[in-house]
Scaffold this active site. Structure first.
Site, PDB file in Angstrom:
ATOM      1  N   ASN A   1       0.813  -1.226   0.000  1.00  0.00           N
ATOM      2  CA  ASN A   1       0.000   0.000   0.000  1.00  0.00           C
ATOM      3  C   ASN A   1       0.847   1.278   0.000  1.00  0.00           C
ATOM      4  O   ASN A   1       0.417   2.313  -0.520  1.00  0.00           O
ATOM      5  CB  ASN A   1      -0.979  -0.016   1.180  1.00  0.00           C
ATOM      6  CG  ASN A   1      -2.097  -1.018   0.955  1.00  0.00           C
ATOM      7  OD1 ASN A   1      -2.200  -1.610  -0.125  1.00  0.00           O
ATOM      8  ND2 ASN A   1      -2.940  -1.231   1.954  1.00  0.00           N
TER       9      ASN A   1
ATOM     10  N   HIS B   1      -4.355   4.898  14.196  1.00  0.00           N
ATOM     11  CA  HIS B   1      -5.407   3.971  13.768  1.00  0.00           C
ATOM     12  C   HIS B   1      -4.883   2.542  13.673  1.00  0.00           C
ATOM     13  O   HIS B   1      -4.807   1.956  12.606  1.00  0.00           O
ATOM     14  CB  HIS B   1      -6.009   4.414  12.423  1.00  0.00           C
ATOM     15  CG  HIS B   1      -7.048   3.454  11.905  1.00  0.00           C
ATOM     16  ND1 HIS B   1      -8.267   3.263  12.524  1.00  0.00           N
ATOM     17  CD2 HIS B   1      -7.030   2.592  10.863  1.00  0.00           C
ATOM     18  CE1 HIS B   1      -8.954   2.343  11.871  1.00  0.00           C
ATOM     19  NE2 HIS B   1      -8.223   1.912  10.862  1.00  0.00           N
TER      20      HIS B   1
ATOM     21  N   MET C   1     -16.961   1.740   7.146  1.00  0.00           N
ATOM     22  CA  MET C   1     -15.886   2.678   6.767  1.00  0.00           C
ATOM     23  C   MET C   1     -16.395   3.705   5.779  1.00  0.00           C
ATOM     24  O   MET C   1     -16.040   4.889   5.870  1.00  0.00           O
ATOM     25  CB  MET C   1     -14.709   1.904   6.163  1.00  0.00           C
ATOM     26  CG  MET C   1     -13.558   2.799   5.808  1.00  0.00           C
ATOM     27  SD  MET C   1     -12.926   3.705   7.238  1.00  0.00           S
ATOM     28  CE  MET C   1     -12.909   5.377   6.639  1.00  0.00           C
TER      29      MET C   1
ATOM     30  N   ASP D   1     -12.974   4.865  14.096  1.00  0.00           N
ATOM     31  CA  ASP D   1     -12.759   4.584  15.518  1.00  0.00           C
ATOM     32  C   ASP D   1     -13.742   5.383  16.382  1.00  0.00           C
ATOM     33  O   ASP D   1     -14.224   4.897  17.412  1.00  0.00           O
ATOM     34  CB  ASP D   1     -11.308   4.928  15.902  1.00  0.00           C
ATOM     35  CG  ASP D   1     -10.318   4.164  15.047  1.00  0.00           C
ATOM     36  OD1 ASP D   1     -10.546   2.964  14.811  1.00  0.00           O
ATOM     37  OD2 ASP D   1      -9.331   4.763  14.595  1.00  0.00           O
TER      38      ASP D   1
HETATM   39  P1  NAD Z   1     -10.696  -3.409  -1.845  1.00  0.00           P
HETATM   40  O1  NAD Z   1      -9.661  -4.410  -2.222  1.00  0.00           O
HETATM   41  O2  NAD Z   1     -12.108  -3.823  -1.859  1.00  0.00           O
HETATM   42  O3  NAD Z   1     -10.558  -2.123  -2.776  1.00  0.00           O
HETATM   43  C1  NAD Z   1      -9.329  -1.521  -3.060  1.00  0.00           C
HETATM   44  C2  NAD Z   1      -9.420  -0.929  -4.440  1.00  0.00           C
HETATM   45  O4  NAD Z   1      -8.204  -0.241  -4.694  1.00  0.00           O
HETATM   46  C3  NAD Z   1      -9.574  -1.976  -5.568  1.00  0.00           C
HETATM   47  O5  NAD Z   1     -10.678  -1.653  -6.384  1.00  0.00           O
HETATM   48  C4  NAD Z   1      -8.270  -1.888  -6.327  1.00  0.00           C
HETATM   49  O6  NAD Z   1      -8.404  -2.153  -7.721  1.00  0.00           O
HETATM   50  C5  NAD Z   1      -7.888  -0.443  -6.064  1.00  0.00           C
HETATM   51  N1  NAD Z   1      -6.495  -0.137  -6.282  1.00  0.00           N
HETATM   52  C6  NAD Z   1      -5.389  -0.875  -6.066  1.00  0.00           C
HETATM   53  N2  NAD Z   1      -4.284  -0.210  -6.440  1.00  0.00           N
HETATM   54  C7  NAD Z   1      -4.695   0.991  -6.888  1.00  0.00           C
HETATM   55  C8  NAD Z   1      -4.027   2.123  -7.404  1.00  0.00           C
HETATM   56  N3  NAD Z   1      -2.688   2.163  -7.559  1.00  0.00           N
HETATM   57  N4  NAD Z   1      -4.770   3.185  -7.784  1.00  0.00           N
HETATM   58  C9  NAD Z   1      -6.120   3.154  -7.666  1.00  0.00           C
HETATM   59  N5  NAD Z   1      -6.803   2.104  -7.201  1.00  0.00           N
HETATM   60  C10 NAD Z   1      -6.095   1.041  -6.805  1.00  0.00           C
HETATM   61  O7  NAD Z   1     -10.288  -2.858  -0.388  1.00  0.00           O
HETATM   62  P2  NAD Z   1     -11.213  -2.036   0.643  1.00  0.00           P
HETATM   63  O8  NAD Z   1     -11.907  -2.982   1.526  1.00  0.00           O
HETATM   64  O9  NAD Z   1     -11.974  -1.021  -0.088  1.00  0.00           O
HETATM   65  O10 NAD Z   1     -10.067  -1.329   1.540  1.00  0.00           O
HETATM   66  C11 NAD Z   1      -9.212  -0.370   0.983  1.00  0.00           C
HETATM   67  C12 NAD Z   1      -8.182   0.086   1.996  1.00  0.00           C
HETATM   68  O11 NAD Z   1      -8.821   0.789   3.072  1.00  0.00           O
HETATM   69  C13 NAD Z   1      -7.407  -1.041   2.661  1.00  0.00           C
HETATM   70  O12 NAD Z   1      -6.038  -0.703   2.753  1.00  0.00           O
HETATM   71  C14 NAD Z   1      -8.016  -1.138   4.038  1.00  0.00           C
HETATM   72  O13 NAD Z   1      -7.129  -1.677   4.992  1.00  0.00           O
HETATM   73  C15 NAD Z   1      -8.301   0.310   4.312  1.00  0.00           C
HETATM   74  N6  NAD Z   1      -9.285   0.584   5.373  1.00  0.00           N
HETATM   75  C16 NAD Z   1      -9.061   1.649   6.172  1.00  0.00           C
HETATM   76  C17 NAD Z   1      -9.955   1.968   7.173  1.00  0.00           C
HETATM   77  C18 NAD Z   1      -9.715   3.157   8.051  1.00  0.00           C
HETATM   78  O14 NAD Z   1     -10.363   3.269   9.099  1.00  0.00           O
HETATM   79  N7  NAD Z   1      -8.865   4.091   7.680  1.00  0.00           N
HETATM   80  C19 NAD Z   1     -11.099   1.184   7.356  1.00  0.00           C
HETATM   81  C20 NAD Z   1     -11.308   0.109   6.521  1.00  0.00           C
HETATM   82  C21 NAD Z   1     -10.381  -0.197   5.523  1.00  0.00           C
HETATM   83  C1  LMR Z   2     -10.696  -1.038  10.399  1.00  0.00           C
HETATM   84  O1  LMR Z   2     -10.406  -0.504  11.464  1.00  0.00           O
HETATM   85  O2  LMR Z   2     -11.756  -1.685  10.243  1.00  0.00           O
HETATM   86  C2  LMR Z   2      -9.778  -0.892   9.223  1.00  0.00           C
HETATM   87  O3  LMR Z   2      -8.585  -0.284   9.598  1.00  0.00           O
HETATM   88  C3  LMR Z   2      -9.558  -2.159   8.457  1.00  0.00           C
HETATM   89  C4  LMR Z   2      -8.749  -3.187   9.208  1.00  0.00           C
HETATM   90  O4  LMR Z   2      -7.828  -3.752   8.612  1.00  0.00           O
HETATM   91  O5  LMR Z   2      -9.059  -3.474  10.358  1.00  0.00           O
END
Ligand code: NAD
Ligand code: LMR
Length: 373
Positions: A121, A214, A265, A185
């Site tokens: 990432n 986080h 999220m 959170d």
């Molecule tokens: P997902 O795999 O469903 O979606 C990710 C998307 O990103 C995919 O469609 C993929 O094709 C795309 N992608 C990959 N590389 C890319 C690039 N270079 N440019 C543009 N798009 C690209 O994943 P998700 O469940 O949507 O989660 C995404 C991220 O969010 C994860 O890293 C997850 O850990 C994070 N997340 C963060 C929080 C938070 O509280 N901050 C909460 C939940 C998830």
């Molecule tokens: C969350 O808190 O749900 C996200 O950061 C996704 C994860 O990996 O737990």
């Protein structure tokens, strides 16, 4: 503090990078259906609303954008991917964006920590940072990073902007508008507290500030700041703290290999984005929010009023989620007094643990950014 007058544009453009994913799709649905309700007065008819969706998966993003475009709201939707050529590539997605939201990247599977996502990432976020530096108007854009690990990826973005793009960022104040999204959170702390204390007596959701970072023990839910906590036993309070810190694992486990939190999220990201959009639209001059951001500007000075005092209280940890006041220009002040309002356990046990772990996450991000050409 750099000061600049940012002209109100004649529209609002929100760009979502990684929009074909689990979070990206749900968040884009919320933006497509809700954006027009944020307009006030004359803006209701005069402001153009657009939602630009980018993903490396062309087929998926074309499908998502076409599907969303049939929804009967005045928000224009466009699809962008690297395979679409310059007219619909990342440049046109980011051009003139007011808010860029980034859920691009891998989610966790059971048994993984957020740090396990770092290598893959971080490269994605570094690449997207370059595109933002190249195509966005850095004097006005707000950037909200969702991708994990937030604790290290926001430092990656900050460092890359400061070093690789120093010519472009100079004088723009962009570092005061780059944040990690930790809102989930806060959403969880509120939900879980209500479940324990007063589920049946009111529909009002309690507010619990959550600060720090986080992941795991870097997440500090300040239950002491909500009077309902007085009803809790120590065991209930410890249970709630742990549930907020490891709420992400609860979802990862329940999804059993099919990813992590997406719907909750998307809700949290929409709430967060909505605050910034209100300020961009001029509905309010400033907002009070909690975001994960740098406490130092690109020159290494405290980024805003209160940042120096907060840095002293958190052993100079340079990135921290804290209540802050944000205007159209970016963060104006951080509420360092939150530390003095903590109770003994929060201040003497949780804060030191958070700070030592968070500093390592930040250092990882910065080391990676230094090594990446
Ligand atoms: P997902 O795999 O469903 O979606 C990710 C998307 O990103 C995919 O469609 C993929 O094709 C795309 N992608 C990959 N590389 C890319 C690039 N270079 N440019 C543009 N798009 C690209 O994943 P998700 O469940 O949507 O989660 C995404 C991220 O969010 C994860 O890293 C997850 O850990 C994070 N997340 C963060 C929080 C938070 O509280 N901050 C909460 C939940 C998830
Ligand atoms: C969350 O808190 O749900 C996200 O950061 C996704 C994860 O990996 O737990």
């Amino acid at each position: 503090m750099p000061h600049q007058v940012i002209e109100q544009g004649d529209g609002l453009k929100v760009s979502v990078l990684g929009a074909a994913g689990g979070i990206g799709q749900s968040l884009s649905l919320l933006l497509k259906t809700q954006l027009q309700f944020l307009l006030r007065g004359a803006d209701c008819d005069s402001k153009r609303l657009s939602l630009a969706l980018f993903d490396v998966n062309k087929e998926a993003i074309d499908g998502v954008a076409t599907d969303l475009s049939h929804i009967d709201t005045p928000v224009e939707v466009s699809a962008h991917s690297p395979q679409s050529g310059d007219s619909a590539g990342i440049g046109s997605c980011l051009e003139n964006a007011d808010v860029v939201i980034i859920p691009a990247g891998m989610p966790r599977k059971p048994g993984m920590t957020r740090d396990d996502l770092f290598n893959i990432n971080a490269k994605i976020v570094a690449q997207l940072t370059d595109s933002i530096a190249e195509h966005c108007d850095l004097r006005k854009v707000f950037v909200l990073v969702i991708s994990n690990p937030v604790n290290a990826l926001v430092p990656v973005m900050h460092h890359r902007l400061r070093t690789k793009h120093q010519g472009r960022v100079r004088g723009t104040g962009i570092e005061r508008r780059v944040f990690g999204v930790t809102k989930l959170d806060i959403v969880r702390a509120s939900t879980f507290l209500r479940e324990v204390v007063n589920k049946d007596s009111t529909n009002t959701m309690p507010f619990v500030p959550v600060i720090g970072g986080h992941s795991g023990e870097t997440i500090i839910p300040l239950f002491s700041q909500n009077e309902l906590s007085e009803q809790l036993t120590k065991e209930q309070r410890d249970f709630l703290v742990n549930r907020v810190q490891y709420g992400g694992d609860e979802v990862v486990k329940a999804k059993n290999g099919k990813g992590s939190a997406t719907l909750s999220m998307a809700h949290a990201a929409f709430k967060c984005a909505q605050d910034f959009i209100n300020v961009i639209l001029g509905n309010t001059k400033e907002i009070n929010t909690i975001n994960f951001g740098s406490l130092l500007d690109f020159e290494g000075r405290p980024i805003a009023h209160g940042a120096e005092k907060l840095l002293n209280a958190v052993d100079n940890c340079s990135f921290f989620a804290v209540p802050m006041t944000v205007t159209r220009e970016g963060v104006q002040s951080v509420d360092y007094t939150i530390v003095s309002r903590m109770d003994a356990a929060e201040k003497n046990e949780m804060l030191p643990l958070c700070v030592s772990k968070l500093k390592k996450n930040v250092a990882n991000g910065e080391t990676f950014a230094v090594q990446l050409v």
